[in-house]
Design a protein around this motif. Sequence first.
Motif, PDB file in Angstrom:
ATOM      1  N   LEU A 129       3.208  -2.942  -2.547  1.00  0.00           N
ATOM      2  CA  LEU A 129       2.132  -3.603  -3.289  1.00  0.00           C
ATOM      3  C   LEU A 129       1.697  -2.672  -4.419  1.00  0.00           C
ATOM      4  CD1 LEU A 129       0.024  -4.930  -0.300  1.00  0.00           C
ATOM      5  CD2 LEU A 129       1.777  -6.133  -1.606  1.00  0.00           C
ATOM      6  N   THR A 150      -6.081  -5.626  -6.378  1.00  0.00           N
ATOM      7  CA  THR A 150      -6.563  -6.242  -5.144  1.00  0.00           C
ATOM      8  C   THR A 150      -5.474  -7.139  -4.568  1.00  0.00           C
ATOM      9  OG1 THR A 150      -7.388  -8.192  -6.265  1.00  0.00           O
ATOM     10  CG2 THR A 150      -8.900  -6.323  -6.090  1.00  0.00           C
ATOM     11  N   ALA A 151      -5.717  -7.598  -3.336  1.00  0.00           N
ATOM     12  CA  ALA A 151      -4.755  -8.489  -2.682  1.00  0.00           C
ATOM     13  C   ALA A 151      -4.485  -9.703  -3.563  1.00  0.00           C
ATOM     14  CB  ALA A 151      -5.301  -8.927  -1.331  1.00  0.00           C
ATOM     15  N   ASN A 201      -2.432  -8.777  -6.611  1.00  0.00           N
ATOM     16  CA  ASN A 201      -1.051  -8.532  -6.224  1.00  0.00           C
ATOM     17  C   ASN A 201      -0.285  -9.840  -6.062  1.00  0.00           C
ATOM     18  OD1 ASN A 201       0.190  -5.815  -5.579  1.00  0.00           O
ATOM     19  ND2 ASN A 201      -1.912  -5.517  -4.853  1.00  0.00           N
ATOM     20  N   LEU A 233      -2.882 -17.152   0.306  1.00  0.00           N
ATOM     21  CA  LEU A 233      -3.566 -16.109   1.075  1.00  0.00           C
ATOM     22  C   LEU A 233      -4.322 -16.733   2.246  1.00  0.00           C
ATOM     23  CD1 LEU A 233      -4.844 -13.761  -1.773  1.00  0.00           C
ATOM     24  CD2 LEU A 233      -3.375 -13.096   0.127  1.00  0.00           C
ATOM     25  N   LEU A 264      -5.739 -14.490   5.103  1.00  0.00           N
ATOM     26  CA  LEU A 264      -6.290 -13.320   4.409  1.00  0.00           C
ATOM     27  C   LEU A 264      -7.471 -13.685   3.500  1.00  0.00           C
ATOM     28  CD1 LEU A 264      -3.086 -11.352   3.438  1.00  0.00           C
ATOM     29  CD2 LEU A 264      -4.924 -10.549   4.910  1.00  0.00           C
ATOM     30  N   HIS A 284      -9.926 -11.076   2.829  1.00  0.00           N
ATOM     31  CA  HIS A 284      -9.471  -9.791   2.280  1.00  0.00           C
ATOM     32  C   HIS A 284      -8.972  -9.903   0.850  1.00  0.00           C
ATOM     33  CE1 HIS A 284      -9.782  -8.786   6.454  1.00  0.00           C
ATOM     34  NE2 HIS A 284      -9.562  -7.505   6.183  1.00  0.00           N
ATOM     35  N   PRO A 314      -4.849  -2.503  -1.383  1.00  0.00           N
ATOM     36  CA  PRO A 314      -3.899  -2.221  -0.305  1.00  0.00           C
ATOM     37  C   PRO A 314      -4.360  -1.088   0.615  1.00  0.00           C
ATOM     38  CG  PRO A 314      -2.721  -2.592  -2.327  1.00  0.00           C
ATOM     39  CD  PRO A 314      -4.178  -2.649  -2.667  1.00  0.00           C
ATOM     40  N   MET A 374      -6.401  -1.967   3.663  1.00  0.00           N
ATOM     41  CA  MET A 374      -5.882  -2.951   4.613  1.00  0.00           C
ATOM     42  C   MET A 374      -4.907  -2.287   5.583  1.00  0.00           C
ATOM     43  SD  MET A 374      -5.336  -6.389   2.338  1.00  0.00           S
ATOM     44  CE  MET A 374      -4.585  -5.682   0.926  1.00  0.00           C
ATOM     45  N   GLN A 423      -1.697  -6.437   7.476  1.00  0.00           N
ATOM     46  CA  GLN A 423      -2.363  -7.175   6.384  1.00  0.00           C
ATOM     47  C   GLN A 423      -1.626  -6.966   5.064  1.00  0.00           C
ATOM     48  OE1 GLN A 423      -6.192  -5.425   6.978  1.00  0.00           O
ATOM     49  NE2 GLN A 423      -7.011  -7.248   7.973  1.00  0.00           N
ATOM     50  N   GLN A 424      -1.200  -5.726   4.838  1.00  0.00           N
ATOM     51  CA  GLN A 424      -0.469  -5.454   3.592  1.00  0.00           C
ATOM     52  C   GLN A 424       0.810  -6.262   3.539  1.00  0.00           C
ATOM     53  OE1 GLN A 424      -0.127  -1.354   2.107  1.00  0.00           O
ATOM     54  NE2 GLN A 424      -1.539  -0.755   3.708  1.00  0.00           N
ATOM     55  N   VAL A 479       0.151  -9.721   2.575  1.00  0.00           N
ATOM     56  CA  VAL A 479      -0.012  -9.838   1.114  1.00  0.00           C
ATOM     57  C   VAL A 479       1.367  -9.851   0.452  1.00  0.00           C
ATOM     58  CG1 VAL A 479      -0.922  -8.759  -0.977  1.00  0.00           C
ATOM     59  CG2 VAL A 479      -2.266  -8.714   1.131  1.00  0.00           C
TER      60      VAL A 479
END
Lengths: 438, 251
Positions: B97, B102-103, B106, B129, B134, B137, B142, B145, B149-150, B153
């Motif tokens: 990532l 942010t998520a 990304n 997401l 997610l 989040h 990254p 998280m 979670q990563q 994403v």
Amino acid sequence: MRWTDLLRMSAQNLWRRKLRTILTMVGVMIGTASIVVMVSLGIGINQGYIDSLSETGELTRIQISSQLYWSSNNNAVVYLDDETTVKAQKLDDTMIRKISALDHVESVSPYMSFYNFQVRTGKLQSYYGLLAVNSSAIKTLNFEFKEGGGFSSSAGETLELILGENTLASFRKQSSQVWDNEAPDLDWLNEKFTVVLQDYNNADSDGNPKEYEFKARVVGIVKDNGGDAAYNIYTNIDTMKRIIQKHKSVFKDQNIKTDQYEQGYVRVDDFNNVLDVQSQIKELGIDAWSYAQMIQSMQQQSRSLQLMLGGIGAVAMLVAAISIANTMLMSIYERTKEIGVMKVLGCRMSSIGAMFLCEAAIIGLVGGIVGLAFSYGIGAVVNMVLGASGAYSSFRSVIPLWLCLVGLGFSTMVGVLAGLYPSQRAMRLSALAAIRTE
Amino acid sequence: MEPIIKLRNLVKVYHVGDEKLRALDGVNLDVYPGEFLCIVGRSGSGKSTLLNMLAGLEKPTRGAIQIAGERLDKMNESQLVRFRLQHVGFIFQQFNLFPSLTALENVTMPLVYRGVAPKVRKKKALAILKQLGLSTHVKHKPSQMSGGQQQRVGIARALVASPEIVFADEPTGNLDSRTSDEILGLIKEIARKNGATLIMVTHDNSIAERADRVVRLLDGKIIEIIDNRQNAQEQPQAPQNNQSPKEELPA
């Protein structure tokens, strides 16, 4: 990719490495400021010359003179340049009409100078000679009247005088030893004046010249506007000619010619046309001289000075360019993996290249903007210090709009050029090698 | 059904010093749309090389790769990038990532590269997401998280543009077994929902068991193709074909 996204991402990347970005920008700032300040000083010097002359209107004036007035040498020539010459011509009324007919010529005023005339009032006498001009001289010489005005349209027997403001103080008693610069307290326009011809060819045994008196009166006083108009006593050339005709016997030994003039002034509509008109006059066989010509050669000199000063700034800019390239390369090494991931995700190579170029350009542009602001600051300080110290008034910093734009354009261009190689490298990074980098 | 991926006599030779190393040695394979294919094998068997080649990250020494009707072995790098942009999503073992984003940002990146308008891409990214659980989040970086979670994403990012083919390189290699299970389930679910073909490299047998077909590599050669659907209740979507295809691809 949208260009707004491209810009935003570039700016974000720069912002992520604030300190390094700012340090690199400082380099560009110094480079831009040194170029702009150096060039602005060059411009300031140039502008100083022009300003000090243009207030007086002397920048649009050409002085003409005849080669044939004092000598009857038939081989006299006028130099057009170092090699080309034309045969000199008489400056007579026909020639004055020819010059008046040239494009951009507003007025022409021939004049005759009479150095052996004295202007007197009561017991006071001026050491100025007389300059006989026609009524168009008011325009040609840019007269601004402090009192009175120009010559009356129907000139009679009385010589009408226009006094330059600075000649007033020259009226003093012949015996006076005091050389103050105070003008005597006279009601100039209503005082009786005489113009006296001193004939040294017929001096008495003690060496005193024979004197002939002519009635005169003052019609105007010319304000000092910084030029040379206020340093002469003028009289009407037509009246003068009439007096010369009438008293031929008196004037016959004075070597005065009434069929032609020695010199004259030409007023041109615009500074930019002066040199052109000047060379046209020369081609007619009359010598011509102008401040414009002088300024042109000064400008040539100061241009080489500007180039030199700008060159010093350019070295600073070169260093800045190297530091941009270095920053970008560092950044690419650090972001190798990121670039690889971008490529795997399908970011076009051209977008990657454009992103890095954009970053370099932003460094150049922002550095340039700050550098410009800095230059204005330095310029203001320079002008303040020089102004306060009363230093040579034509030395100052001037930053015209074009210099601003050129400065910004240049700093941005340096950024882009410095970013070219790094961005090529970023584009060529292998996606696979890039994502394998830990 | 026409295969979406055709590999013919694929050879990749690496030069290591003076020695030649055959990472791939004559691989023939057809993959059908919507399939979930696992490539397994020991380390050094050539499975990562094969995946990189399918994703257009490496060029074959010899042989032909045809994906979605296009010949990858004949493309230059710009064309490969465009190809990935149009057809491929990629899930990494290391997540990869962008650490400063942010998520949500990304996940939007593939759409940014495609020039999608900001509002549209935000909507799409938020939707996927949410599918991956997610929603809370979205604004996290990254580093804030967990690994699972990563990777979620990462999955969202690979699938947000609805690619026809998704490649995953040991997507659960950095995760514990419970998270692995969950992640694999999510990948399968969304890929199936999108009708995407999923090709995954792994050496985890429990993952391979959940694939439609498993290709086992050894020393650059396919030694076995197992079709798990033969044992399943539902009818196979693709023709059962345990033999490597042989016919040549047109140039």
